[in-house]
Design a protein around this motif. Structure first.
Motif, PDB file in Angstrom:
ATOM      1  N   SER A  71       0.833  -1.198   0.000  1.00 26.86           N
ATOM      2  CA  SER A  71       0.000   0.000   0.000  1.00 26.86           C
ATOM      3  C   SER A  71       0.867   1.248   0.000  1.00 26.86           C
ATOM      4  CB  SER A  71      -0.854  -0.027   1.267  1.00 26.86           C
ATOM      5  OG  SER A  71      -1.430   1.234   1.504  1.00 26.86           O
ATOM      6  N   THR A 124     -19.326  13.581   5.058  1.00 30.69           N
ATOM      7  CA  THR A 124     -18.499  14.581   5.733  1.00 30.69           C
ATOM      8  C   THR A 124     -17.124  14.571   5.082  1.00 30.69           C
ATOM      9  OG1 THR A 124     -19.670  14.227   7.804  1.00 30.69           O
ATOM     10  CG2 THR A 124     -17.532  15.316   7.943  1.00 30.69           C
ATOM     11  N   ARG A 155      -5.553  12.321  -3.285  1.00 31.52           N
ATOM     12  CA  ARG A 155      -5.238  10.900  -3.414  1.00 31.52           C
ATOM     13  C   ARG A 155      -5.179  10.526  -4.886  1.00 31.52           C
ATOM     14  NH1 ARG A 155      -4.486  11.720   1.036  1.00 31.52           N
ATOM     15  NH2 ARG A 155      -5.197  10.701   2.940  1.00 31.52           N
ATOM     16  N   ASP A 209      -4.730  11.171   8.632  1.00 33.18           N
ATOM     17  CA  ASP A 209      -4.793  11.344   7.181  1.00 33.18           C
ATOM     18  C   ASP A 209      -3.538  12.051   6.660  1.00 33.18           C
ATOM     19  OD1 ASP A 209      -7.017  10.071   6.174  1.00 33.18           O
ATOM     20  OD2 ASP A 209      -8.355  11.801   6.423  1.00 33.18           O
TER      21      ASP A 209
HETATM   22  C1  UD1 Z   1      -6.066   4.606   3.535  1.00 33.39           C
HETATM   23  C2  UD1 Z   1      -4.627   4.207   3.291  1.00 33.39           C
HETATM   24  C3  UD1 Z   1      -4.544   3.037   2.364  1.00 33.39           C
HETATM   25  C4  UD1 Z   1      -5.418   1.920   2.861  1.00 33.39           C
HETATM   26  C5  UD1 Z   1      -6.835   2.397   2.979  1.00 33.39           C
HETATM   27  C6  UD1 Z   1      -7.666   1.270   3.545  1.00 33.39           C
HETATM   28  C7  UD1 Z   1      -3.045   6.029   3.402  1.00 33.39           C
HETATM   29  C8  UD1 Z   1      -2.374   7.140   2.653  1.00 33.39           C
HETATM   30  N1  UD1 Z   1      -3.899   5.313   2.694  1.00 33.39           N
HETATM   31  O1  UD1 Z   1      -6.548   5.228   2.402  1.00 33.39           O
HETATM   32  O2  UD1 Z   1      -3.247   2.581   2.310  1.00 33.39           O
HETATM   33  O3  UD1 Z   1      -5.355   0.833   2.011  1.00 33.39           O
HETATM   34  O4  UD1 Z   1      -6.873   3.499   3.876  1.00 33.39           O
HETATM   35  O5  UD1 Z   1      -8.875   1.687   4.039  1.00 33.39           O
HETATM   36  O6  UD1 Z   1      -2.818   5.791   4.554  1.00 33.39           O
HETATM   37  N2  UD1 Z   1     -12.716  10.979   3.228  1.00 33.39           N
HETATM   38  C9  UD1 Z   1     -13.666  11.929   3.554  1.00 33.39           C
HETATM   39  N3  UD1 Z   1     -14.846  11.506   4.072  1.00 33.39           N
HETATM   40  C10 UD1 Z   1     -15.133  10.180   4.278  1.00 33.39           C
HETATM   41  C11 UD1 Z   1     -14.160   9.208   3.943  1.00 33.39           C
HETATM   42  C12 UD1 Z   1     -12.947   9.654   3.425  1.00 33.39           C
HETATM   43  O7  UD1 Z   1     -13.446  13.127   3.372  1.00 33.39           O
HETATM   44  O8  UD1 Z   1     -16.226   9.867   4.765  1.00 33.39           O
HETATM   45  C13 UD1 Z   1     -11.432  11.409   2.634  1.00 33.39           C
HETATM   46  C14 UD1 Z   1     -10.227  11.062   3.497  1.00 33.39           C
HETATM   47  O9  UD1 Z   1      -9.934  12.067   4.406  1.00 33.39           O
HETATM   48  C15 UD1 Z   1      -9.159  10.915   2.404  1.00 33.39           C
HETATM   49  C16 UD1 Z   1      -9.913  10.442   1.172  1.00 33.39           C
HETATM   50  O10 UD1 Z   1     -11.278  10.730   1.421  1.00 33.39           O
HETATM   51  O11 UD1 Z   1      -8.587  12.160   2.105  1.00 33.39           O
HETATM   52  C17 UD1 Z   1      -9.770   8.954   0.924  1.00 33.39           C
HETATM   53  O12 UD1 Z   1     -10.055   8.269   2.138  1.00 33.39           O
HETATM   54  P1  UD1 Z   1     -10.175   6.677   2.215  1.00 33.39           P
HETATM   55  O13 UD1 Z   1     -11.051   6.174   1.121  1.00 33.39           O
HETATM   56  O14 UD1 Z   1     -10.547   6.331   3.612  1.00 33.39           O
HETATM   57  O15 UD1 Z   1      -8.732   6.149   1.882  1.00 33.39           O
HETATM   58  P2  UD1 Z   1      -7.308   6.586   2.484  1.00 33.39           P
HETATM   59  O16 UD1 Z   1      -7.456   7.033   3.876  1.00 33.39           O
HETATM   60  O17 UD1 Z   1      -6.666   7.503   1.502  1.00 33.39           O
END
Ligand code: UD1
Length: 341
Positions: free
Chosen positions: A128, A221, A236, A302
């Motif tokens: 990852s 959110t 991302r 994050d």
């Molecule tokens: C993270 C890990 C990744 C892992 C994955 C598994 C990092 C950089 N990445 O991905 O390696 O495989 O989790 O779950 O550590 N967001 C919102 N609102 C929400 C959900 C997410 O704003 O309700 C935003 C998050 O802040 C982020 C983006 O969307 O900026 C993507 O989030 P998410 O899909 O959870 O993945 P990562 O956290 O990037």
């Protein structure tokens, strides 16, 4: 001619099920193991509907040494393994570190032991971009130094990478391995018969977006809009899961052709970074749905921004993404609709 058998651990999961489809379509015979702790049997039915055949399946835990031995013995001629099976929720890993280390690291150790006993040499490992921590410069290449992981989940991926490098480097090692560092997989198979199946409230962005649009969740959110990025929201690299699945087929082929070094590492992303707000806008454009969202506080742990340099995977793995962000989001929406609201 007989198909080459490839064991797929976690083959009923989100990425695993898509990889099973791509492996079969490329002429391999996938063999699935899964214990359904974070996946569902319906994924196997979806795979069967897409392929028109049943894929051999064993319901076992990869930590169960005897059960693993029994599968390797029964299947006989496995040529390689793709190891997807792992826990993957960053937040949960902070609550349950022991479970994460035990399951993610333990299952790899068990798998490596059994592979050695049965003389299976090729392994593709699900790593990852989390191994890069908060990078100093973007985009990240495979040479970008890894930093202390900001969650036990991230630490397990780093540890597993280290274990694989050490095992493959031993003088009498037979293991050859490709570490695929995934960025953010999204979307679903175009048939909408398989896709992401989060249990409970989704932690990841895209299932939360599609469930909100479907009326299952009231609003999305967005976690923070004061980051040091152009619009203040996190950036991302969102890669279509079918493109990602295809990277595994190429990696397996590369290991079997013995083109690979003992250990190779590849970023698997698109090379493009998109902010959370851009994703929301792209979703609205791609689907015609208006998304209800609010800006909330940042989520602990994050990373402000990360996206891949894909020069190495393009040149050496011949990996190419074919889908745009809109296409990936529209496939995720089609999948959500297929599940019913
Ligand atoms: C993270 C890990 C990744 C892992 C994955 C598994 C990092 C950089 N990445 O991905 O390696 O495989 O989790 O779950 O550590 N967001 C919102 N609102 C929400 C959900 C997410 O704003 O309700 C935003 C998050 O802040 C982020 C983006 O969307 O900026 C993507 O989030 P998410 O899909 O959870 O993945 P990562 O956290 O990037």
């Amino acid at each position: 001619m007989d198909r080459i058998k490839i064991l797929v651990t976690g083959g009923a999961g989100y990425i695993g099920s898509h990889a099973v489809v791509e492996l079969y379509e490329a002429g391999f015979q996938p063999v699935i193991i899964d214990n359904f702790v974070n996946s569902q049997e319906s994924a196997l039915r979806g795979v069967e509907e897409i392929l028109g055949v049943k894929v051999p399946f064993h319901r076992i835990d990869c930590n169960d040494l005897e059960a693993m031995r029994a599968v390797f013995a029964e299947e006989g001629s496995l040529r390689g393994v793709i190891h997807f099976a792992a826990y993957k929720a960053v937040g949960e890993s902070v609550q349950k570190p022991l479970e994460y280390y035990q399951n993610n690291v333990g299952s790899l150790l068990t798998l490596l032991q059994v592979m050695r006993e049965f003389g299976v040499e090729a392994l593709v490992f699900s790593s990852s971009c989390t191994v890069y921590g908060v990078p100093d410069a973007l985009p990240v290449t495979e040479q970008t130094p890894t930093k202390k992981a900001n969650s036990p989940y991230g630490a397990t991926k780093q540890m597993c990478e280290d274990i694989l490098r050490d095992v493959a480097a031993a003088p009498d090692a037979s293991l050859r391995t490709i570490l695929l560092r995934y960025f953010n997989p999204i979307g679903a198979h175009p048939s909408a018969k398989i896709g992401e199946l989060p249990l409970g409230v989704p932690q990841n962005l895209i299932p939360y977006v599609t469930q909100t649009a479907a009326g299952i969740r009231e609003k999305l959110t967005i976690y923070g809009n004061t980051y040091d990025t152009p619009d203040g929201t996190n950036i991302r690299d969102y890669v279509h899961v079918v493109d990602l699945a295809k990277a595994h087929v190429v990696a397996v082929q590369r290991l079997l052709d013995a083109q690979a070094e003992r250990v190779e590492t590849f970023n698997v992303g698109t090379g493009r970074g998109n902010s959370v707000l851009e994703v929301v806008q792209a979703f609205e454009r791609a689907t015609g749905q208006k998304l209800n969202y609010v800006i909330g506080p940042p989520r602990a742990g994050d990373v402000p921004a990360i996206y891949a340099d894909v020069t190495k995977s393009t040149q050496e793995l011949h990996f190419q993404t074919t889908s745009t962000l809109e296409e990936a989001l529209s496939s995720a929406w089609k999948w959500q609709l297929s599940l019913g609201a």
